[in-house]
Scaffold this motif. Structure first.
Motif, PDB file in Angstrom:
ATOM      1  N   ILE A 133     -35.049 -11.968  19.780  1.00 16.19           N
ATOM      2  CA  ILE A 133     -34.847 -10.908  20.774  1.00 16.19           C
ATOM      3  C   ILE A 133     -33.981  -9.779  20.209  1.00 16.19           C
ATOM      4  N   ILE A 134     -33.045 -10.109  19.329  1.00 20.45           N
ATOM      5  CA  ILE A 134     -32.234  -9.064  18.698  1.00 20.45           C
ATOM      6  C   ILE A 134     -33.109  -8.279  17.721  1.00 20.45           C
ATOM      7  N   LYS A 135     -33.871  -9.004  16.906  1.00 18.72           N
ATOM      8  CA  LYS A 135     -34.727  -8.345  15.916  1.00 18.72           C
ATOM      9  C   LYS A 135     -35.750  -7.435  16.577  1.00 18.72           C
ATOM     10  N   SER A 136     -36.372  -7.915  17.646  1.00 20.15           N
ATOM     11  CA  SER A 136     -37.443  -7.139  18.267  1.00 20.15           C
ATOM     12  C   SER A 136     -36.919  -5.940  19.036  1.00 20.15           C
ATOM     13  N   ASN A 137     -35.662  -5.950  19.421  1.00 15.52           N
ATOM     14  CA  ASN A 137     -35.110  -4.856  20.215  1.00 15.52           C
ATOM     15  C   ASN A 137     -34.153  -3.956  19.452  1.00 15.52           C
ATOM     16  N   PHE A 138     -33.957  -4.197  18.164  1.00 20.18           N
ATOM     17  CA  PHE A 138     -33.047  -3.374  17.387  1.00 20.18           C
ATOM     18  C   PHE A 138     -33.660  -1.980  17.227  1.00 20.18           C
ATOM     19  N   PRO A 139     -32.869  -0.922  17.391  1.00 24.17           N
ATOM     20  CA  PRO A 139     -33.440   0.426  17.273  1.00 24.17           C
ATOM     21  C   PRO A 139     -34.075   0.646  15.898  1.00 24.17           C
ATOM     22  N   SER A 140     -35.317   1.036  15.896  1.00 22.94           N
ATOM     23  CA  SER A 140     -36.034   1.297  14.653  1.00 22.94           C
ATOM     24  C   SER A 140     -35.817   2.745  14.224  1.00 22.94           C
ATOM     25  N   LYS A 141     -36.270   3.040  13.034  1.00 16.54           N
ATOM     26  CA  LYS A 141     -36.198   4.419  12.542  1.00 16.54           C
ATOM     27  C   LYS A 141     -36.951   5.344  13.493  1.00 16.54           C
ATOM     28  N   LYS A 142     -38.107   4.895  13.975  1.00 18.50           N
ATOM     29  CA  LYS A 142     -38.896   5.712  14.901  1.00 18.50           C
ATOM     30  C   LYS A 142     -38.147   5.914  16.218  1.00 18.50           C
ATOM     31  N   THR A 143     -37.528   4.859  16.731  1.00 14.39           N
ATOM     32  CA  THR A 143     -36.770   4.975  17.977  1.00 14.39           C
ATOM     33  C   THR A 143     -35.644   5.991  17.813  1.00 14.39           C
ATOM     34  N   LEU A 144     -34.946   5.919  16.690  1.00 17.46           N
ATOM     35  CA  LEU A 144     -33.868   6.874  16.436  1.00 17.46           C
ATOM     36  C   LEU A 144     -34.409   8.292  16.314  1.00 17.46           C
ATOM     37  N   SER A 145     -35.571   8.443  15.695  1.00 19.52           N
ATOM     38  CA  SER A 145     -36.188   9.769  15.562  1.00 19.52           C
ATOM     39  C   SER A 145     -36.621  10.320  16.912  1.00 19.52           C
ATOM     40  N   ASP A 146     -37.013   9.424  17.823  1.00 21.70           N
ATOM     41  CA  ASP A 146     -37.503   9.832  19.137  1.00 21.70           C
ATOM     42  C   ASP A 146     -36.391   9.968  20.177  1.00 21.70           C
ATOM     43  N   ALA A 147     -35.142   9.764  19.776  1.00 25.55           N
ATOM     44  CA  ALA A 147     -34.027   9.720  20.726  1.00 25.55           C
ATOM     45  C   ALA A 147     -33.882  10.991  21.552  1.00 25.55           C
ATOM     46  N   ASN A 148     -34.294  12.117  21.017  1.00 26.00           N
ATOM     47  CA  ASN A 148     -34.143  13.367  21.766  1.00 26.00           C
ATOM     48  C   ASN A 148     -35.388  13.724  22.576  1.00 26.00           C
ATOM     49  N   LYS A 149     -36.352  12.817  22.622  1.00 25.63           N
ATOM     50  CA  LYS A 149     -37.569  13.065  23.389  1.00 25.63           C
ATOM     51  C   LYS A 149     -37.453  12.424  24.765  1.00 25.63           C
ATOM     52  N   GLU A 150     -38.147  12.981  25.709  1.00 32.71           N
ATOM     53  CA  GLU A 150     -38.087  12.490  27.081  1.00 32.71           C
ATOM     54  C   GLU A 150     -38.734  11.116  27.250  1.00 32.71           C
ATOM     55  N   ALA A 151     -39.633  10.744  26.353  1.00 32.25           N
ATOM     56  CA  ALA A 151     -40.393   9.509  26.505  1.00 32.25           C
ATOM     57  C   ALA A 151     -39.591   8.252  26.158  1.00 32.25           C
ATOM     58  N   ILE A 152     -38.420   8.392  25.609  1.00 32.54           N
ATOM     59  CA  ILE A 152     -37.637   7.221  25.213  1.00 32.54           C
ATOM     60  C   ILE A 152     -37.141   6.480  26.458  1.00 32.54           C
ATOM     61  N   THR A 153     -37.172   5.165  26.405  1.00 37.18           N
ATOM     62  CA  THR A 153     -36.733   4.373  27.555  1.00 37.18           C
ATOM     63  C   THR A 153     -35.208   4.338  27.629  1.00 37.18           C
ATOM     64  N   SER A 154     -34.704   4.056  28.804  1.00 32.33           N
ATOM     65  CA  SER A 154     -33.247   3.983  28.956  1.00 32.33           C
ATOM     66  C   SER A 154     -32.695   2.792  28.183  1.00 32.33           C
ATOM     67  N   GLU A 155     -33.464   1.716  28.055  1.00 33.11           N
ATOM     68  CA  GLU A 155     -33.011   0.558  27.280  1.00 33.11           C
ATOM     69  C   GLU A 155     -32.912   0.902  25.791  1.00 33.11           C
ATOM     70  N   ALA A 156     -33.887   1.641  25.286  1.00 34.86           N
ATOM     71  CA  ALA A 156     -33.837   2.070  23.882  1.00 34.86           C
ATOM     72  C   ALA A 156     -32.650   3.005  23.662  1.00 34.86           C
ATOM     73  N   MET A 157     -32.413   3.907  24.606  1.00 35.51           N
ATOM     74  CA  MET A 157     -31.270   4.822  24.492  1.00 35.51           C
ATOM     75  C   MET A 157     -29.960   4.043  24.545  1.00 35.51           C
ATOM     76  N   ARG A 158     -29.893   3.026  25.380  1.00 34.62           N
ATOM     77  CA  ARG A 158     -28.686   2.201  25.470  1.00 34.62           C
ATOM     78  C   ARG A 158     -28.397   1.527  24.126  1.00 34.62           C
ATOM     79  N   LYS A 159     -29.424   0.989  23.516  1.00 26.91           N
ATOM     80  CA  LYS A 159     -29.257   0.317  22.218  1.00 26.91           C
ATOM     81  C   LYS A 159     -28.828   1.298  21.130  1.00 26.91           C
TER      82      LYS A 159
END
Length: 147
Positions: A39-65
């Motif tokens: 669960i830690i591995k699958s939910n760790f912020p990826s490079k793509k998640t970090l790149s998408d952080a300023n986009k509206e489509a990012i989930t609040s859980e991803a932003m929290r992480k």
């Protein structure tokens, strides 16, 4: 390396260069046989998640992480610069500051029952928290040979 890139940011946080795949792109991923909870591995912020952080489509859980990862690094860095990294109050100070940030962002506080949160809380409880975090990440990450 472009100092404005996500690759460079991850290099600084993780304390090591990211492996480079066959196509010249860095591809840092968790090893399949890593001893870190799935669960830690699958939910760790990826490079793509970090790149998408300023986009509206990012989930609040991803932003929290992302907030937890970045604040943990910033807090550890500031503490080491001030010479307070081994301070007995490090855990309490980090938890309080992180919970204030999460609360002001409309997100739930750190919770030891959440495996992702637990990783950062565990590291914050250790002497040299950033070194412990980097060691854990280094042990569980490997080059993804698909790219």
């Amino acid at each position: 390396m472009d100092i404005a890139s996500v690759d460079f940011m991850l290099y600084v946080i993780y304390g090591s260069f990211l492996p480079v795949g066959k196509k010249g792109k860095s591809k840092y991923s968790f090893a399949k046989n890593a001893k870190l909870l799935k669960i830690i591995k699958s939910n760790f912020p990826s490079k793509k998640t970090l790149s998408d952080a300023n986009k509206e489509a990012i989930t609040s859980e991803a932003m929290r992480k992302i907030l937890i990862l970045l604040e943990f690094y910033a807090f550890c860095f500031d503490a080491s610069e001030a010479g307070d990294e081994e301070c007995i109050d490090f855990f309490d100070d980090f938890s309080e500051q992180m919970n204030d940030i999460l609360d002001s962002s409309g997100m739930g506080p750190l919770y030891v029952g959440n495996p992702y949160d637990w990783l950062f809380l565990y590291c914050a409880k250790c002497d040299h928290p950033l070194d412990v975090f980097r060691s854990i990440i280094d042990d569980v990450c490997a080059l993804d040979d698909e790219n």
